[in-house]
Enzyme design. Structure first.
Site, PDB file in Angstrom:
ATOM      1  N   THR A 134      33.654  58.692  38.904  1.00  0.00           N
ATOM      2  CA  THR A 134      33.848  57.645  37.895  1.00  0.00           C
ATOM      3  C   THR A 134      34.534  56.388  38.432  1.00  0.00           C
ATOM      4  O   THR A 134      34.785  55.448  37.666  1.00  0.00           O
ATOM      5  CB  THR A 134      34.698  58.208  36.747  1.00  0.00           C
ATOM      6  OG1 THR A 134      35.900  58.793  37.297  1.00  0.00           O
ATOM      7  CG2 THR A 134      33.948  59.273  35.977  1.00  0.00           C
ATOM      8  N   GLU A 135      34.807  56.347  39.718  1.00  0.00           N
ATOM      9  CA  GLU A 135      35.654  55.283  40.260  1.00  0.00           C
ATOM     10  C   GLU A 135      35.132  53.885  39.961  1.00  0.00           C
ATOM     11  O   GLU A 135      35.909  53.000  39.569  1.00  0.00           O
ATOM     12  CB  GLU A 135      35.817  55.467  41.778  1.00  0.00           C
ATOM     13  CG  GLU A 135      36.734  56.622  42.176  1.00  0.00           C
ATOM     14  CD  GLU A 135      36.006  57.952  42.290  1.00  0.00           C
ATOM     15  OE1 GLU A 135      36.592  58.902  42.829  1.00  0.00           O
ATOM     16  OE2 GLU A 135      34.841  58.046  41.837  1.00  0.00           O
ATOM     17  N   VAL A 136      33.826  53.630  40.165  1.00  0.00           N
ATOM     18  CA  VAL A 136      33.328  52.266  39.978  1.00  0.00           C
ATOM     19  C   VAL A 136      33.517  51.792  38.544  1.00  0.00           C
ATOM     20  O   VAL A 136      33.662  50.591  38.292  1.00  0.00           O
ATOM     21  CB  VAL A 136      31.844  52.134  40.385  1.00  0.00           C
ATOM     22  CG1 VAL A 136      31.687  52.301  41.881  1.00  0.00           C
ATOM     23  CG2 VAL A 136      30.951  53.097  39.620  1.00  0.00           C
ATOM     24  N   LEU A 138      36.062  52.288  36.862  1.00  0.00           N
ATOM     25  CA  LEU A 138      37.479  51.939  36.736  1.00  0.00           C
ATOM     26  C   LEU A 138      37.854  50.762  37.644  1.00  0.00           C
ATOM     27  O   LEU A 138      39.017  50.418  37.758  1.00  0.00           O
ATOM     28  CB  LEU A 138      38.355  53.143  37.090  1.00  0.00           C
ATOM     29  CG  LEU A 138      38.225  54.363  36.178  1.00  0.00           C
ATOM     30  CD1 LEU A 138      39.049  55.516  36.737  1.00  0.00           C
ATOM     31  CD2 LEU A 138      38.665  54.032  34.767  1.00  0.00           C
TER      32      LEU A 138
END
Length: 261
Positions: A134-136, A138
């Protein structure tokens, strides 16, 4: 109110197997500084115990690990610090452990939680467990966890899953090699036990040597340290600030289009 005296990682040994259980269900077993420290201490304890032959990484609750503790992330950023600064040491400890490490994944894993899974030698997941990088979404990148993750995933799959942040299930995780096997939830414990029973039959020195053979000659820790520096630049960026704030406020970040369609 939280109980600061209650361990966030439970430790138990039986029949040559040390089980380290993530027990921070109130924040979905997120990688807080304290949880990482306790998990590192548990790993050290298990590796120092000559009676321990195999390690199992387990969890309580419906979430295996939600990734970074976003409350700590926001606080660290305001102090100009990099959140989860001990994550490289934790991933290196799991990867380099001379004893086999098996992850039991009975629930969701996100971001840094997938790094834990990838750093273990074997991982068994429930078929309906969900996963996502999910990093991108965030405003950050999956930097540190890439050291073990990109050693497991095919490049096309990594591009898709890293760039979209989309959710996938245990079946696909197994098909891609992120986990060893995906089974119905009611078969999870028996499957983990079957792998453990096989592993304890291996000679300790031979198991350690085989792990070294599998990992090759390139050490992982320098790569983790370099990726941690890269990760920090994104966590401290304007996009990183906005992404974490949006997540905590349960809204879309400003970069998401708001027009028709």
């Amino acid at each position: 109110m939280t109980d600061d005296t209650r361990p966030l990682v439970r430790y138990a040994v039986a029949d040559g197997v040390a089980t380290l259980t993530l027990d921070s269900d109130t924040n979905r077993n997120a990688l807080s500084r304290r949880l990482i420290r306790e998990l590192l201490a548990g790993l050290d304890r298990a590796l120092a115990d000559e009676t321990v032959r195999v390690l199992v990484l387990d969890h309580v609750g419906r979430v295996f690990c939600a990734g970074a503790d976003l409350a700590e992330t926001a606080a660290a950023r305001e102090a100009g610090q990099v959140p989860a600064g001990d994550l490289p040491a934790l991933l290196a400890a799991l990867w380099d452990a001379p004893k086999p490490v098996v992850a039991r994944v009975g629930g969701a894993a996100r971001a840094g939680g997938l790094g834990l899974i990838a750093a273990c030698d074997l991982a068994v997941a429930a078929q309906d467990a969900t996963f996502a990088f999910t990093e991108v979404r965030l405003g950050v990148i999956p930097a540190v966890i890439s050291a073990p993750v990109l050693r497991r995933l095919p490049s096309r799959a990594a591009a898709e899953l890293y760039l979209t942040g989309d959710t996938f299930d245990g079946r696909r995780a197994a098909a891609l090699g992120l986990v060893t096997a995906a089974v119905p939830a009611d078969e999870l414990d028996a499957t983990v036990q079957r792998y453990v029973s096989s592993l304890v039959r291996g000679a300790p020195g031979a198991l350690a040597g085989t792990k070294a053979l599998l990992h090759g000659e390139t050490p992982i820790r320098p790569e983790l340290d370099a990726l941690a520096e890269l990760s920090g630049s994104y966590f401290l960026s304007a996009e990183g600030r906005e992404g974490v704030a949006a997540f905590r406020e349960k809204r879309a970040p400003r970069w998401v289009p708001t027009g028709p369609g």
